[in-house]
Design an enzyme around this catalytic site. Structure first.
Site, PDB file in Angstrom:
ATOM      1  N   HIS A 278      40.151  35.594  38.481  1.00 56.53           N
ATOM      2  CA  HIS A 278      40.936  34.374  38.694  1.00 56.53           C
ATOM      3  C   HIS A 278      40.994  33.532  37.426  1.00 56.53           C
ATOM      4  O   HIS A 278      39.987  33.357  36.745  1.00 56.53           O
ATOM      5  CB  HIS A 278      40.304  33.553  39.829  1.00 56.53           C
ATOM      6  CG  HIS A 278      40.949  32.216  40.049  1.00 56.53           C
ATOM      7  ND1 HIS A 278      42.277  32.076  40.405  1.00 56.53           N
ATOM      8  CD2 HIS A 278      40.461  30.950  39.956  1.00 56.53           C
ATOM      9  CE1 HIS A 278      42.566  30.790  40.534  1.00 56.53           C
ATOM     10  NE2 HIS A 278      41.480  30.091  40.259  1.00 56.53           N
ATOM     11  N   SER A 279      42.188  33.012  37.115  1.00 52.59           N
ATOM     12  CA  SER A 279      42.386  32.017  36.054  1.00 52.59           C
ATOM     13  C   SER A 279      41.798  32.503  34.716  1.00 52.59           C
ATOM     14  O   SER A 279      42.222  33.514  34.177  1.00 52.59           O
ATOM     15  CB  SER A 279      41.780  30.691  36.496  1.00 52.59           C
ATOM     16  OG  SER A 279      42.154  29.639  35.642  1.00 52.59           O
TER      17      SER A 279
END
Length: 416
Positions: free
Chosen positions: A292-293
């Protein structure tokens, strides 16, 4: 309406300035002097004098909160969600309270990983001495021995730690949306081994040692009586200074220093370290990543540094609103081609889940996560990610040529 101490202190100055500004040119000197006085006043320090002590509970029960059966954080007595503005007009104090609760949440999630998910906490570096700074990751019992599948989870940057996607979601929404626990449980149910990275645990903080002040009375040619008198004066001066500092800044926080963890001083370093010492050593034929991210950026950096190894071991990568950039990270052509074939990025978008989203970068396909909230992209794309992994696994079970043709056709179709 309550009036703060800082307002009472500044009010006479503001009134004086208003009166002076109504006078003639001969009052300019007084105005300048008052402005100079105001510039010397540290408003942050004055605000601290109005604050209650920064002394917060160290348990959820102490905060009078608990997670209910739905995994939602609720007040024990009122049943209400968490309230940030516990004290009006004290934003800094409220923020410190929120951060203190966040630290408790982090420990709570660690406990869930061990007790609820049956993961083991593994200390790193693996060869760390007793005295050096250490971090840790979490692994399932079969993470290194499972011969078939291994899932690796990497969260984003900021205050989140192993097992979390977003602290804000854990506190304001629920554990399912804010933690990696649903991914871990489903992965284990479907026969995956699991490794949970901890890329933001890069250093430990210790109190900064006070540098002793060298006394000017150490000269050996001074009489002993004179040196003693000087030392006494120095001690009295320090005592007065400490008393003044305590009054001036009653909420002064300790000065801390950071001791970085060897070979894990950044998310990128951490990803490479865990790859070298755990993932690359695992028995799994197929490795899958969910990142994620900033975790996506860390994976791309891993791919750049360990390209051949990653290509031989990783089957598919699910990115959720990844912030990687193949140009800025100088990813080569072969890395970009591999990402196009084996990665998919579920990005924040108001479009329905899995709708193709146009990309300016020549890396992996981008599809909608079904939400325009960055922190929710992992949770909202949860079912699609497992479907993506199943399809990639089945494709790999086919002959390499068939798998490549099938996946290339899918990508071209999505681009069209």
């Amino acid at each position: 309406m309550s009036v703060s101490l800082s307002s009472l202190i500044l009010l006479p100055i503001w009134i004086s300035m208003a009166q002076i500004q109504q006078g003639g040119p001969d009052e300019k000197e007084k105005t300048t002097a008052l402005k100079d006085l105001l510039s010397r006043i540290d408003l942050d320090e004055l605000m601290k004098k109005d604050e209650p002590p920064l002394d917060f509970p160290d348990t959820l029960e102490g905060f009078e909160y608990a997670f209910n059966e739905k995994g939602q954080l609720r007040h024990i007595k009122t049943g209400e969600p968490f309230v940030f503005n516990y004290r009006e007009d004290l934003h800094r104090w409220n923020q410190k309270r929120y951060e203190a609760l966040g630290e408790i949440i982090t420990k709570y999630v660690y406990e869930l990983l061990e007790k609820d998910c049956n993961l083991k906490k593994i200390s790193i570096p693996v060869d760390a001495t007793e005295s050096e700074p250490k971090s840790f990751i979490f692994m399932s019992e079969d993470a290194l021995t499972n011969p078939q599948k291994l899932m690796v989870l990497i969260h984003g940057s900021g205050v989140v730690r192993a097992g979390q996607w977003a602290r804000r979601l854990i506190i304001n929404e629920d554990l399912d949306s804010g933690t990696q626990i649903p991914f871990i449980k489903r992965a284990m149910d479907e026969g995956y081994g699991v490794i949970v990275l901890n890329p933001n645990e890069n250093y430990i903080e210790v109190e900064k040692p006070k540098i002793p002040v060298q006394s000017s009375s150490d000269s050996s040619d001074e009489p002993a009586e004179k040196r003693e008198r000087k030392d006494k004066v120095s001690k009295e001066t320090k005592k007065r200074r400490d008393f003044y500092e305590k009054y001036r800044n009653p909420q002064r926080e300790k000065e801390m220093m950071q001791l970085y963890i060897r070979e894990n001083g950044s998310p990128e370093e951490h990803a490479v370290y865990v790859w070298d010492h755990f993932i690359a050593q695992s028995a799994a034929e197929k490795v899958f990543f969910v990142a994620h991210s900033y975790g996506g950026l860390a994976f791309v950096e891993l791919m750049i540094q360990r390209e051949a190894d990653v290509k031989s071991k990783v089957t598919a990568v699910a990115l959720t609103d990844s912030v990687h950039n193949v140009w800025h990270q100088e990813a080569g052509k072969t890395v970009r081609e591999w990402m196009r074939e084996n990665c998919c990025n579920w990005v924040s978008s108001s479009e329905p889940l899995d709708t193709s989203v146009e990309s300016m970068l020549p890396d992996c396909p981008r599809v909608s996560a079904g939400t325009d909230r960055h922190e929710l992209t992992s949770w909202k794309s949860f079912p699609s990610i497992f479907k993506f992994f199943t399809e990639a696994s089945e494709a790999k079970n086919s002959s390499p040529k068939q798998a490549l043709t099938r996946r290339s056709h899918r990508i071209k179709h999505e681009e069209l």
